[in-house]
Design a protein around this motif. Structure first.
Motif, PDB file in Angstrom:
ATOM      1  N   TYR A  89       0.736  -1.442  -0.316  1.00 47.79           N
ATOM      2  CA  TYR A  89       0.253   0.000   0.646  1.00 47.79           C
ATOM      3  C   TYR A  89       1.108   1.504   0.063  1.00 47.79           C
ATOM      4  O   TYR A  89       1.874   1.344   0.772  1.00 47.79           O
ATOM      5  CB  TYR A  89      -0.991  -0.373   1.502  1.00 47.79           C
ATOM      6  N   ARG A 112      -8.033  -1.703   2.670  1.00 52.78           N
ATOM      7  CA  ARG A 112      -7.853  -2.783   2.713  1.00 52.78           C
ATOM      8  C   ARG A 112      -9.293  -3.185   3.034  1.00 52.78           C
ATOM      9  O   ARG A 112      -9.285  -4.879   2.332  1.00 52.78           O
ATOM     10  CB  ARG A 112      -7.533  -3.255   4.747  1.00 52.78           C
ATOM     11  N   ASN A 168      -3.419   0.494  -3.893  1.00 55.90           N
ATOM     12  CA  ASN A 168      -3.034  -0.413  -4.081  1.00 55.90           C
ATOM     13  C   ASN A 168      -1.200  -1.124  -4.679  1.00 55.90           C
ATOM     14  O   ASN A 168      -1.345  -0.166  -5.621  1.00 55.90           O
ATOM     15  CB  ASN A 168      -3.629  -1.700  -3.940  1.00 55.90           C
TER      16      ASN A 168
END
Length: 236
Positions: A89, A112, A168
């Motif tokens: 991340y 997430r 991401n």
């Protein structure tokens, strides 16, 4: 909200582009490192002691020998971060103290858990008096840019030039910013559209400090953003 201890974010990297922010960059990094242990700051050819302050803060330091612009600094920082073991991340975070760690924590929690690739901060996502959050000139300019940009509207973004973004590994690996200056923000939006990244927004608080306002950022960045928006209008 998820656990905000540093151990919770071993897979997260903050990327901080820095140009002549020696007066504040140490405190900004020191505060962020209480939650996020992995920070890379790109000293973009600063003429002050930014590099010294970054090194003293404990962050990873990458130097540009000359000033290449914020877009280039972000690209360099993301390339460095995505090469680190376990990095999953990524966060673009301003060096001048305007971004808040609490907002990053909230955005990462969503990233997430939700089926999205990138979450962008917005200054216009909460019911509030906007003049408490965004100076008038900048507010007008930011909303004008959204009106001028078909891509921004197509993605459902209300504040495309907010520098606080979390994303991401897919986005980090595919990110290839080629526009070095302030126009990188519109290029980022173009990539979201072209690469079909799944995009969302998160209301955030921007802290307009005496320091940042004294640098004239609201007006200068406003002009840059508006010019960028006019350029973006020509894009499909």
């Amino acid at each position: 909200m998820e656990n905000s201890s540093p151990a919770s974010y071993h897979d997260t990297w903050l990327v901080i582009p820095c140009y002549n922010e020696g007066a504040v960059i140490h405190d900004v990094i020191e505060n962020a490192r209480q939650t996020f242990p992995n920070i890379v700051a790109v000293n973009d050819g600063s003429a002050d002691d930014s590099a010294t302050q970054i090194h003293a803060s404990g962050a990873h330091l990458v130097n540009h020998p000359v000033n290449l612009g914020q877009g280039a600094a972000i690209q360099t920082g993301v390339e460095y971060a995505r090469s680190q073991p376990g990095a999953q991340y990524f966060v673009t975070f301003d060096a001048d103290g305007q971004h808040q760690v609490k907002d990053v924590v909230n955005m990462l929690a969503r990233l997430r858990q939700e089926p999205v690739d990138i979450i962008v901060g917005t200054r216009f996502g909460r019911p509030r008096k906007e003049d408490d959050q965004v100076p008038l000139i900048k507010r007008i300019v930011l909303k004008t840019v959204v009106m001028l940009s078909p891509r921004t509207r197509r993605l459902g973004l209300t504040d495309a030039h907010n520098g606080l973004r979390v994303f991401n590994k897919k986005v980090a690996d595919e990110l290839n910013l080629r526009m070095n200056g302030m126009s990188h923000a519109s290029e980022f939006v173009s990539l979201m559209d072209e690469m079909k990244w799944r995009v969302s927004e998160e209301p955030v608080d921007i802290l307009y400090t005496e320091y940042s306002m004294s640098k004239g950022q609201s007006l200068i960045n406003g002009v840059n953003i508006l010019a960028d928006g006019l350029l973006a209008r020509k894009l499909p």
